[in-house]
Design a protein around this motif. Structure first.
Motif, PDB file in Angstrom:
ATOM      1  N   THR A 191     -14.112 -22.005 -40.109  1.00  0.00           N
ATOM      2  CA  THR A 191     -14.510 -21.437 -38.833  1.00  0.00           C
ATOM      3  C   THR A 191     -14.528 -22.497 -37.741  1.00  0.00           C
ATOM      4  N   ALA A 192     -15.068 -23.669 -38.060  1.00  0.00           N
ATOM      5  CA  ALA A 192     -15.130 -24.752 -37.081  1.00  0.00           C
ATOM      6  C   ALA A 192     -13.726 -25.205 -36.682  1.00  0.00           C
ATOM      7  N   VAL A 193     -12.821 -25.300 -37.635  1.00  0.00           N
ATOM      8  CA  VAL A 193     -11.456 -25.728 -37.339  1.00  0.00           C
ATOM      9  C   VAL A 193     -10.750 -24.684 -36.477  1.00  0.00           C
ATOM     10  N   MET A 194     -10.910 -23.414 -36.801  1.00  0.00           N
ATOM     11  CA  MET A 194     -10.289 -22.367 -35.990  1.00  0.00           C
ATOM     12  C   MET A 194     -10.770 -22.444 -34.548  1.00  0.00           C
ATOM     13  N   GLY A 195     -12.067 -22.622 -34.363  1.00  0.00           N
ATOM     14  CA  GLY A 195     -12.608 -22.722 -33.017  1.00  0.00           C
ATOM     15  C   GLY A 195     -12.079 -23.935 -32.276  1.00  0.00           C
ATOM     16  N   ARG A 196     -12.000 -25.055 -33.000  1.00  0.00           N
ATOM     17  CA  ARG A 196     -11.538 -26.295 -32.366  1.00  0.00           C
ATOM     18  C   ARG A 196     -10.060 -26.212 -31.984  1.00  0.00           C
ATOM     19  N   VAL A 197      -9.223 -25.714 -32.881  1.00  0.00           N
ATOM     20  CA  VAL A 197      -7.790 -25.643 -32.608  1.00  0.00           C
ATOM     21  C   VAL A 197      -7.486 -24.624 -31.515  1.00  0.00           C
ATOM     22  N   LEU A 198      -8.183 -23.482 -31.548  1.00  0.00           N
ATOM     23  CA  LEU A 198      -7.941 -22.431 -30.553  1.00  0.00           C
ATOM     24  C   LEU A 198      -8.769 -22.618 -29.281  1.00  0.00           C
ATOM     25  N   ARG A 199      -9.679 -23.586 -29.322  1.00  0.00           N
ATOM     26  CA  ARG A 199     -10.548 -23.876 -28.177  1.00  0.00           C
ATOM     27  C   ARG A 199     -11.348 -22.654 -27.755  1.00  0.00           C
ATOM     28  N   ARG A 200     -12.008 -22.078 -28.760  1.00  0.00           N
ATOM     29  CA  ARG A 200     -12.838 -20.903 -28.533  1.00  0.00           C
ATOM     30  C   ARG A 200     -14.193 -21.102 -29.204  1.00  0.00           C
ATOM     31  N   PRO A 201     -15.217 -20.469 -28.692  1.00  0.00           N
ATOM     32  CA  PRO A 201     -16.529 -20.560 -29.349  1.00  0.00           C
ATOM     33  C   PRO A 201     -16.511 -19.808 -30.682  1.00  0.00           C
ATOM     34  N   THR A 202     -17.374 -20.217 -31.579  1.00  0.00           N
ATOM     35  CA  THR A 202     -17.463 -19.550 -32.890  1.00  0.00           C
ATOM     36  C   THR A 202     -18.930 -19.199 -33.170  1.00  0.00           C
ATOM     37  N   LEU A 203     -19.552 -18.572 -32.206  1.00  0.00           N
ATOM     38  CA  LEU A 203     -20.988 -18.292 -32.308  1.00  0.00           C
ATOM     39  C   LEU A 203     -21.284 -17.013 -33.074  1.00  0.00           C
ATOM     40  N   CYS A 204     -20.284 -16.142 -33.188  1.00  0.00           N
ATOM     41  CA  CYS A 204     -20.519 -14.876 -33.891  1.00  0.00           C
ATOM     42  C   CYS A 204     -20.630 -15.105 -35.395  1.00  0.00           C
ATOM     43  N   THR A 205     -21.495 -14.378 -36.025  1.00  0.00           N
ATOM     44  CA  THR A 205     -21.590 -14.398 -37.480  1.00  0.00           C
ATOM     45  C   THR A 205     -21.686 -12.959 -37.983  1.00  0.00           C
ATOM     46  N   VAL A 206     -21.223 -12.771 -39.204  1.00  0.00           N
ATOM     47  CA  VAL A 206     -21.334 -11.450 -39.834  1.00  0.00           C
ATOM     48  C   VAL A 206     -22.257 -11.608 -41.036  1.00  0.00           C
ATOM     49  N   PRO A 207     -23.502 -11.143 -40.934  1.00  0.00           N
ATOM     50  CA  PRO A 207     -24.449 -11.299 -42.048  1.00  0.00           C
ATOM     51  C   PRO A 207     -23.962 -10.596 -43.306  1.00  0.00           C
ATOM     52  N   ALA A 208     -24.358 -11.121 -44.446  1.00  0.00           N
ATOM     53  CA  ALA A 208     -23.935 -10.557 -45.726  1.00  0.00           C
ATOM     54  C   ALA A 208     -24.239  -9.066 -45.850  1.00  0.00           C
ATOM     55  N   PRO A 209     -25.438  -8.591 -45.442  1.00  0.00           N
ATOM     56  CA  PRO A 209     -25.704  -7.147 -45.574  1.00  0.00           C
ATOM     57  C   PRO A 209     -24.744  -6.281 -44.772  1.00  0.00           C
ATOM     58  N   VAL A 210     -24.325  -6.774 -43.607  1.00  0.00           N
ATOM     59  CA  VAL A 210     -23.377  -6.012 -42.786  1.00  0.00           C
ATOM     60  C   VAL A 210     -22.016  -5.944 -43.472  1.00  0.00           C
ATOM     61  N   LEU A 211     -21.594  -7.067 -44.061  1.00  0.00           N
ATOM     62  CA  LEU A 211     -20.329  -7.066 -44.789  1.00  0.00           C
ATOM     63  C   LEU A 211     -20.352  -6.076 -45.949  1.00  0.00           C
ATOM     64  N   ARG A 212     -21.499  -6.017 -46.624  1.00  0.00           N
ATOM     65  CA  ARG A 212     -21.596  -5.105 -47.770  1.00  0.00           C
ATOM     66  C   ARG A 212     -21.508  -3.652 -47.327  1.00  0.00           C
ATOM     67  N   ILE A 213     -22.092  -3.350 -46.169  1.00  0.00           N
ATOM     68  CA  ILE A 213     -22.004  -1.988 -45.635  1.00  0.00           C
ATOM     69  C   ILE A 213     -20.576  -1.678 -45.210  1.00  0.00           C
ATOM     70  N   ALA A 214     -19.921  -2.650 -44.541  1.00  0.00           N
ATOM     71  CA  ALA A 214     -18.591  -2.418 -43.988  1.00  0.00           C
ATOM     72  C   ALA A 214     -17.503  -2.397 -45.055  1.00  0.00           C
ATOM     73  N   LEU A 215     -17.627  -3.266 -46.050  1.00  0.00           N
ATOM     74  CA  LEU A 215     -16.546  -3.448 -47.012  1.00  0.00           C
ATOM     75  C   LEU A 215     -16.822  -2.861 -48.380  1.00  0.00           C
ATOM     76  N   GLY A 216     -18.057  -2.501 -48.635  1.00  0.00           N
ATOM     77  CA  GLY A 216     -18.381  -1.969 -49.955  1.00  0.00           C
ATOM     78  C   GLY A 216     -18.244  -3.030 -51.031  1.00  0.00           C
ATOM     79  N   GLU A 217     -17.657  -2.664 -52.153  1.00  0.00           N
ATOM     80  CA  GLU A 217     -17.544  -3.560 -53.312  1.00  0.00           C
ATOM     81  C   GLU A 217     -16.751  -4.820 -52.997  1.00  0.00           C
ATOM     82  N   PHE A 218     -15.756  -4.712 -52.100  1.00  0.00           N
ATOM     83  CA  PHE A 218     -14.919  -5.870 -51.755  1.00  0.00           C
ATOM     84  C   PHE A 218     -15.719  -6.986 -51.094  1.00  0.00           C
ATOM     85  N   ALA A 219     -16.871  -6.674 -50.520  1.00  0.00           N
ATOM     86  CA  ALA A 219     -17.692  -7.701 -49.855  1.00  0.00           C
ATOM     87  C   ALA A 219     -18.088  -8.818 -50.810  1.00  0.00           C
ATOM     88  N   ALA A 220     -18.293  -8.486 -52.086  1.00  0.00           N
ATOM     89  CA  ALA A 220     -18.673  -9.509 -53.060  1.00  0.00           C
ATOM     90  C   ALA A 220     -17.601 -10.577 -53.175  1.00  0.00           C
TER      91      ALA A 220
END
Length: 296
Positions: free
Chosen positions: A232-261
């Motif tokens: 994430t840090a490298v992507m932000g640095r190379v693209l010169r964009r902030p990387t302040l967003c995060t996706v909490p684990a519970p949200v990933l589990r809701i959005a992706l179901g079993e694939f979140a694991a």
């Protein structure tokens, strides 16, 4: 050399066909529809491929399979993931074994999902299979190539990591988000990601075709896996964009179901076989891979 390829319209297949033809190789593309070009051969991955259609092929690269992250893992889609890989590989391997003059080598796609969650443990091709849907799928997928191995065809199982490319795959979905400043950690970001640049992946496939001493499982990953936080840090640095967003684990589990694991799981996989056989990476570091993707 005459080389047959399945999955030739996907991210990796498209790049491989272009690369091989640029070097003068004769490429035969296996397609599921009715052929519309002289270089196409029709097959049904669920059970039909005429061995005679591949006459003269000295090598085969098998890349076909439904996308793991293309849909939520319903029972029906998990069956599609299984059938597209296991039945397709078995159909192809059985046809190759039945050829009057079989190819010298089969490079059959697999994935580092074979190892499951390895935590922070560096794992090479000697590592055991993990537990869960993806490891079990990879085991069955690789076993399906057995008819080719038993027929004496040198069979390489290419266990692919996360391919860093702008035009497709998992990373292709990340680039637009990071460009918009919406990129960030997934979960706590401590999970290891084993990546490989697209151009290194294509070069590695060519290496597998040409290197006679290689057979069995080979990890197609860069030498130094990084954590999701580091990527994430490298992507932000190379693209010169902030990387302040995060996706909490519970949200990933809701959005992706079993694939979140699997998204939150850690895979610190290293390419011992590639390195020991003399393969040289053009993009060994994550920053190299990201820059190569942007320059392509």
């Amino acid at each position: 050399m005459r080389i047959a390829i399945t999955g030739s319209t996907g991210l990796i297949g498209t790049a491989l066909v272009r690369n091989l033809r640029a070097d003068g190789h004769d490429v035969v593309r296996l397609v599921r529809r009715r052929p519309t070009a002289a270089d196409e051969v029709s097959w049904d991955p669920k059970g039909r491929l005429d061995p005679a259609a591949l006459a003269g092929c000295e090598a085969v690269v098998h890349l076909a399979g439904a996308g793991v992250a293309d849909h939520r893992w319903t029972a029906a889609y998990k069956q599609e993931l299984h059938d597209s890989r296991v039945l397709g590989t078995r159909t192809l391997a059985t046809a190759l074994a039945a050829m009057d003059v079989p190819p010298r080598v089969l490079v059959s796609g697999s994935a580092i999902g074979y190892y499951g969650d390895t935590g922070d443990r560096r794992t090479d091709e000697s590592g055991p299979a993990g537990s869960g849907f993806l490891p079990e799928l990879c085991v069955a997928w690789e076993d399906a190539a057995t008819p080719a191995q038993e027929a004496g065809i040198r069979t390489v199982l290419a266990r692919t990591g996360l391919v860093v490319a702008r035009s497709g795959g998992a990373w292709g979905r990340l680039f637009p988000l990071f460009r918009l400043g919406l990129g960030g950690r997934l979960g706590d970001g401590s999970q290891y990601w084993s990546f490989i640049s697209l151009r290194d992946h294509i070069a590695a496939l060519r290496h597998l075709l040409a290197t006679e001493e290689l057979s069995g499982p080979v990890n197609l990953t860069a030498p130094e896996p990084v954590t999701n936080r580091e990527a994430t840090a490298v992507m932000g640095r190379v693209l010169r964009r902030p990387t302040l967003c995060t996706v909490p684990a519970p949200v990933l589990r809701i959005a992706l179901g079993e694939f979140a694991a699997d998204v939150l799981g850690s895979q610190r996989i290293v390419p011992r076989q590639l390195l020991d056989s003399g393969f040289a990476f053009a993009d060994p570091r994550i920053a190299d891979a990201v820059r190569a993707a942007l320059a392509s």
